[in-house]
Design a protein around this motif. Structure first.
Motif, PDB file in Angstrom:
ATOM      1  N   GLY A 154     -47.223  32.387   2.270  1.00 53.19           N
ATOM      2  CA  GLY A 154     -46.565  30.505   1.665  1.00 53.19           C
ATOM      3  C   GLY A 154     -45.506  30.663   2.648  1.00 53.19           C
ATOM      4  N   ASP A 155     -44.823  31.263   2.843  1.00 49.29           N
ATOM      5  CA  ASP A 155     -43.103  31.135   3.012  1.00 49.29           C
ATOM      6  C   ASP A 155     -43.125  31.913   4.487  1.00 49.29           C
ATOM      7  N   THR A 156     -43.323  33.224   4.061  1.00 50.98           N
ATOM      8  CA  THR A 156     -43.090  33.827   5.767  1.00 50.98           C
ATOM      9  C   THR A 156     -43.927  33.326   6.862  1.00 50.98           C
ATOM     10  N   ALA A 202     -32.313  34.189  -6.291  1.00 52.60           N
ATOM     11  CA  ALA A 202     -33.000  32.408  -5.934  1.00 52.60           C
ATOM     12  C   ALA A 202     -33.759  32.715  -4.317  1.00 52.60           C
ATOM     13  N   THR A 203     -35.129  32.571  -4.796  1.00 54.83           N
ATOM     14  CA  THR A 203     -35.486  32.914  -3.375  1.00 54.83           C
ATOM     15  C   THR A 203     -36.476  31.552  -2.837  1.00 54.83           C
ATOM     16  N   ALA A 204     -36.905  30.033  -3.102  1.00 52.65           N
ATOM     17  CA  ALA A 204     -36.558  29.586  -2.266  1.00 52.65           C
ATOM     18  C   ALA A 204     -36.068  28.179  -3.088  1.00 52.65           C
ATOM     19  N   SER A 205     -35.844  27.444  -2.145  1.00 52.22           N
ATOM     20  CA  SER A 205     -35.156  25.841  -2.175  1.00 52.22           C
ATOM     21  C   SER A 205     -36.961  25.167  -3.810  1.00 52.22           C
ATOM     22  N   VAL A 207     -35.469  40.573  -9.389  1.00 48.30           N
ATOM     23  CA  VAL A 207     -35.453  40.112  -8.034  1.00 48.30           C
ATOM     24  C   VAL A 207     -37.167  39.628  -7.658  1.00 48.30           C
ATOM     25  N   PRO A 208     -37.627  38.388  -8.003  1.00 50.00           N
ATOM     26  CA  PRO A 208     -38.705  37.700  -8.116  1.00 50.00           C
ATOM     27  C   PRO A 208     -39.394  38.824  -6.740  1.00 50.00           C
ATOM     28  N   THR A 209     -40.451  39.502  -7.626  1.00 54.10           N
ATOM     29  CA  THR A 209     -40.834  39.901  -6.672  1.00 54.10           C
ATOM     30  C   THR A 209     -42.308  39.822  -5.888  1.00 54.10           C
ATOM     31  N   GLY A 210     -42.675  40.653  -4.490  1.00 51.17           N
ATOM     32  CA  GLY A 210     -44.423  40.261  -4.141  1.00 51.17           C
ATOM     33  C   GLY A 210     -45.001  41.474  -3.238  1.00 51.17           C
ATOM     34  N   ASN A 211     -44.195  41.235  -1.551  1.00 52.86           N
ATOM     35  CA  ASN A 211     -44.911  42.778  -1.645  1.00 52.86           C
ATOM     36  C   ASN A 211     -43.429  44.172  -1.372  1.00 52.86           C
ATOM     37  N   PHE A 212     -42.635  43.498  -2.316  1.00 51.40           N
ATOM     38  CA  PHE A 212     -41.581  44.490  -2.428  1.00 51.40           C
ATOM     39  C   PHE A 212     -40.189  44.527  -1.512  1.00 51.40           C
ATOM     40  N   GLY A 213     -40.554  43.636  -0.771  1.00 51.57           N
ATOM     41  CA  GLY A 213     -39.519  43.774   0.328  1.00 51.57           C
ATOM     42  C   GLY A 213     -37.813  43.806  -0.195  1.00 51.57           C
ATOM     43  N   ASP A 214     -38.052  42.465  -0.470  1.00 54.52           N
ATOM     44  CA  ASP A 214     -36.685  41.729  -1.177  1.00 54.52           C
ATOM     45  C   ASP A 214     -36.380  43.192  -1.952  1.00 54.52           C
ATOM     46  N   ILE A 215     -36.502  43.549  -3.114  1.00 48.79           N
ATOM     47  CA  ILE A 215     -36.053  44.477  -4.124  1.00 48.79           C
ATOM     48  C   ILE A 215     -36.255  45.659  -3.589  1.00 48.79           C
ATOM     49  N   THR A 271     -40.176  27.709  -8.686  1.00 50.38           N
ATOM     50  CA  THR A 271     -41.074  28.694 -10.018  1.00 50.38           C
ATOM     51  C   THR A 271     -40.235  30.083  -9.888  1.00 50.38           C
ATOM     52  N   HIS A 272     -40.280  30.199  -8.136  1.00 53.65           N
ATOM     53  CA  HIS A 272     -40.665  32.044  -8.393  1.00 53.65           C
ATOM     54  C   HIS A 272     -38.984  32.183  -8.936  1.00 53.65           C
ATOM     55  N   THR A 273     -37.840  31.626  -8.465  1.00 50.86           N
ATOM     56  CA  THR A 273     -36.222  31.601  -8.787  1.00 50.86           C
ATOM     57  C   THR A 273     -36.936  31.876 -10.386  1.00 50.86           C
ATOM     58  N   SER A 298     -45.821  32.979  -3.495  1.00 52.36           N
ATOM     59  CA  SER A 298     -45.938  33.644  -3.046  1.00 52.36           C
ATOM     60  C   SER A 298     -44.891  35.096  -3.899  1.00 52.36           C
ATOM     61  N   MET A 299     -46.119  35.030  -4.939  1.00 50.02           N
ATOM     62  CA  MET A 299     -45.736  36.197  -5.403  1.00 50.02           C
ATOM     63  C   MET A 299     -47.152  37.003  -6.155  1.00 50.02           C
ATOM     64  N   ASP A 300     -47.557  35.872  -5.494  1.00 49.12           N
ATOM     65  CA  ASP A 300     -49.458  35.882  -5.782  1.00 49.12           C
ATOM     66  C   ASP A 300     -49.816  37.059  -5.222  1.00 49.12           C
TER      67      ASP A 300
END
Ligand code: PLP
Length: 491
Positions: free
Chosen positions: A140-142, A420-423, A260-268, A394-396, A316-318
Motif C-alpha cells: 500500500g504505502d511503498t 508513527a508510520t502513517a497519517s 516499531v509497527p512491523t511488516g517487512n522488518f525494514g524499519d525495525i 491503525t499501524h501506530t 501495510s503490515m499484512d
C-alpha cells in the motif's frame, strides 16, 4: 565498504552497484562486509540537523557515492512539511516519532525520497546506459512513495504491483493517479505475498536467464530489500534520541526503547543498525497485527508461514514473509551465510524453519515482540485520542498497544519511542469508526468528518486526490507478471 549476499555467493559489489542491482543474484540480500562500527562516532550526530545526520549515516554505509551532501539535499529539500523531517512529540507517558511528514504521508517517504537520487547517481557512477526498470510489490504505502520519488527521473522507469482489493481506496488512488511519464501501477489478483513473491521470482529468473533478446533494460527494486532503502531509515533513530536529549528527557548514554509497527522488518532492522553504530538503544519492540508470524518467531524461534493470511485494518503490515528478517539472521549468526541459506531454503521448500535455542536467546536480548488485533487497534486509537487529543493511524495504534503491554511488564523503566508510520488520514475508515465519526463509504467525506471532529488537518496530498484523474487500471494474474513486465519495458 563492499557488499555481498546474505546467502553466500561470491558476488562482491561496491555500494553503488548494490543499490543499482537491488537483490543479489542468488536471491539473497546485500549486506555490508565487515563494517567498522566502532569508527562511527554517534555522539557527533546529536547536535546535527536531520539532513546532516542523514548525510553522515549515508556516507558511512554508501561510501563510494560522491557528494552525499548534495544527494541528501536533492532528496529532502522542500519535500517534507518540516525541516525536522521526522519530529518527536510527547504523548502521555511516551514519545511518538512522527515519520509521516513527507509527500505521501507515510514513513516510506523517508527512504524513498533518497533512493531515486542514489539510483541515478549510481547509474552514472557505474556507467550503466540501459534503462533501469524498477519493479516493486507494495502492500500500500511503498508503491505511492516510490512512484512519487521516481516520477520523471531520467533513465529509470517504475512499475508497481499492488494486491487487488488489498489496499485502501486512498492508497489505491494515490498510486493510480500518480503523475509522471515513467511510472505505472498495476493490480495483481492475490495478496501482498503473491505480488512480492511474483516480483522475487522475476528477479531470480532474469538473473539466471536474462531478459528476452532485444530488451534493452536492467531490473532493479525499490522495496526495502534494496540496501539504499534501508540505510536512510537508520537516521531517525538518532534523530529521536537527539530530541529526547535536547528536551532533557534523558542524559547522554541512557537507554531508550523503540516500538516499531512491523511488516517487512525494514524499519525495525534499521533500529538494530543504529544500535550497532553505538546509539544507546535498549529493546527494539516488534509490533505485529493479527498476522503475527514475527511475534511467534521472536517468542519460540519457529518461523512458520503455513498459516492463514489475515486482512486487517493495518494493511501495510499484512505480511507473512518478512524479507528483511533474513538480514537480521545473517547479522545474528555472525555473518554465517550457510546458516542463512539453509534457513531460507527450508522456508521455501517446507514453509517453516527453526533457529537453535542459543540463537533465539541472542535475538531476545535485543528484541521484544507483541501483537494487536483489529478490535484492540481501534480501541487504542479511541483511547489515545480521548486521553491525549492525539490522533494516530491503525499501524501506530498496533505499536502503541504493544508498547503499553511491554511497559507494563518491563523490569527496567525506560523512555519508549513509538514509531508513527502513517497519517491517520491514510486509513480513514478504521480511524473514523474508532473515534465515533459517522460512517460513510466515501473515504474523502470521512476524512472531512474526522477533520471536523478532531481539528487535525488533512494532509494536502490526500485531500487533493479526489480531483485527480485515474491513469492506471490494469488488473492481472500473478502468473502473468513476467510477460507484463517485458511488455512494459518495450512499450
Ligand atoms: C511499510 C509500513 C510498515 C511496516 O514497515 P516495514 O519496514 O515493512 O516493517 C508499517 N506501517 C506503515 C504505515 C507502513 O507503510
Amino acid at each position: 565498504m563492499n557488499y555481498k549476499s546474505t546467502r553466500g555467493s561470491n558476488e562482491l559489489l561496491r555500494s553503488t552497484e548494490a543499490v543499482l542491482q537491488g537483490l543479489a543474484k542468488d536471491g539473497g540480500l546485500f549486506m555490508p562486509v565487515a563494517p567498522d562500527y566502532s569508527a562511527f562516532d554517534w555522539k557527533k550526530l546529536m547536535p546535527m540537523t536531520a539532513m546532516e545526520m542523514s548525510e553522515t549515516v549515508l556516507a558511512f554505509f554508501l561510501d563510494d557515492f560522491d557528494d552525499m551532501k548534495s544527494i541528501v539535499k536533492r532528496a529532502y529539500e522542500g519535500k517534507f512539511d518540516t525541516d525536522e523531517l521526522t519530529p518527536v512529540v510527547k504523548v502521555g507517558d511516551r514519545y511518538v516519532l512522527e515519520l509521516f511528514h513527507g509527500p505521501t504521508s507515510a514513513f516510506k517517504d523517508v527512504a524513498l525520497s533518497v533512493l531515486p537520487v542514489l539510483m541515478s547517481e549510481a547509474k552514472k557512477a557505474v556507467g550503466e546506459e540501459r534503462k533501469i526498470m524498477i519493479l516493486t510489490a507494495t502492500s500500500g504505502d511503498t508503491g505511492k512513495a516510490a512512484m512519487e520519488g521516481f516520477s520523471d527521473v531520467p533513465g529509470i522507469d517504475i512499475l508497481v504491483f499492488f494486491p487487488d482489493g488489498g489496499v485502501s481506496t486512498v492508497q489505491k488512488l494515490q498510486m493510480t493517479t500518480q503523475k509522471g511519464e515513467n511510472v505505472c501501477a498495476t493490480a495483481v489478483r492475490g495478496n501482498f505475498d503473491d505480488a512480492q513473491t511474483g516480483v522475487k521470482v522475476i528477479f531470480s529468473d532474469v538473473a539466471k536467464n536474462g531478459l528476452p533478446e532485444g530488451t534493452n533494460a536492467v531490473l532493479s527494486s525499490a522495496n526495502s530489500i534494496n540496501i539504499g532503502r534501508l540505510v536512510p531509515q537508520i537516521v531517525y533513530y538518532f534523530k529521536a534520541y537527539a530530541e529526547l536529549l535536547k528536551s532533557g528527557a534523558i542524559v547522554s548514554g541512557d537507554l531508550v526503547d523503540y516500538t516499531v509497527p512491523t511488516g517487512n522488518f525494514g524499519d525495525i532492522l534499521a533500529g538494530y543498525f543504529a544500535k550497532k553504530l553505538g546509539l544507546p538503544v535498549g529493546t527494539l519492540i516488534c509490533a505485529s497485527n493479527k498476522n503475527n508470524i514475527l511475534t511467534d518467531f521472536l517468542s519460540t524461534g519457529v518461523y512458520d508461514k503455513r498459516r492463514d493470511f489475515h486482512k486487517t485494518v493495518s494493511p501495510s503490515m499484512d505480511i507473512l514473509v518478512s524479507s528483511n528478517l533474513e538480514r537480521l539472521l545473517y547479522l545474528m549468526a555472525d555473518e554465517d551465510e550457510n546458516f542463512v541459506a539453509d534457513l531460507m531454503k527450508k522456508l521455501s521448500t517446507d514453509g517453516i524453519y527453526t533457529v537453535p535455542a542459543d540463537f533465539l536467546a541472542k535475538l531476545k536480548a535485543d528484541f521484544a515482540c507483541g501483537c494487536t488485533d483489529d478490535a484492540v487497534t481501534e480501541e487504542t486509537i479511541k483511547k489515545v485520542y480521548e486521553e491525549n487529543g492525539y490522533l494516530i493511524d491503525t499501524h501506530t495504534a498496533v505499536a502503541w498497544n504493544v508498547a503499553t503491554e511491554f511497559m507494563a511488564q518491563a523490569e527496567e523503566k525506560r523512555p519508549n519511542v513509538v514509531l508513527a508510520t502513517a497519517s491517520a488520514y491514510k486509513f480513514p475508515a478504521a480511524v473514523a469508526e474508532s473515534i465515533g465519526v459517522e460512517p460513510t463509504d466515501d473515504e474523502f467525506e470521512l476524512m472531512e468528518r474526522i477533520e471536523k471532529k478532531t481539528g487535525a488537518p488533512i494532509p494536502k496530498n490526500l485531500s487533493g486526490l479526489k480531483a485527480r484523474e485515474v491513469r492506471f487500471s490494469d488488473v492481472i494474474d500473478k502468473d502473468a507478471m513476467y510477460e507484463y513486465v517485458v511488455g512494459k519495458i518495450n512499450e
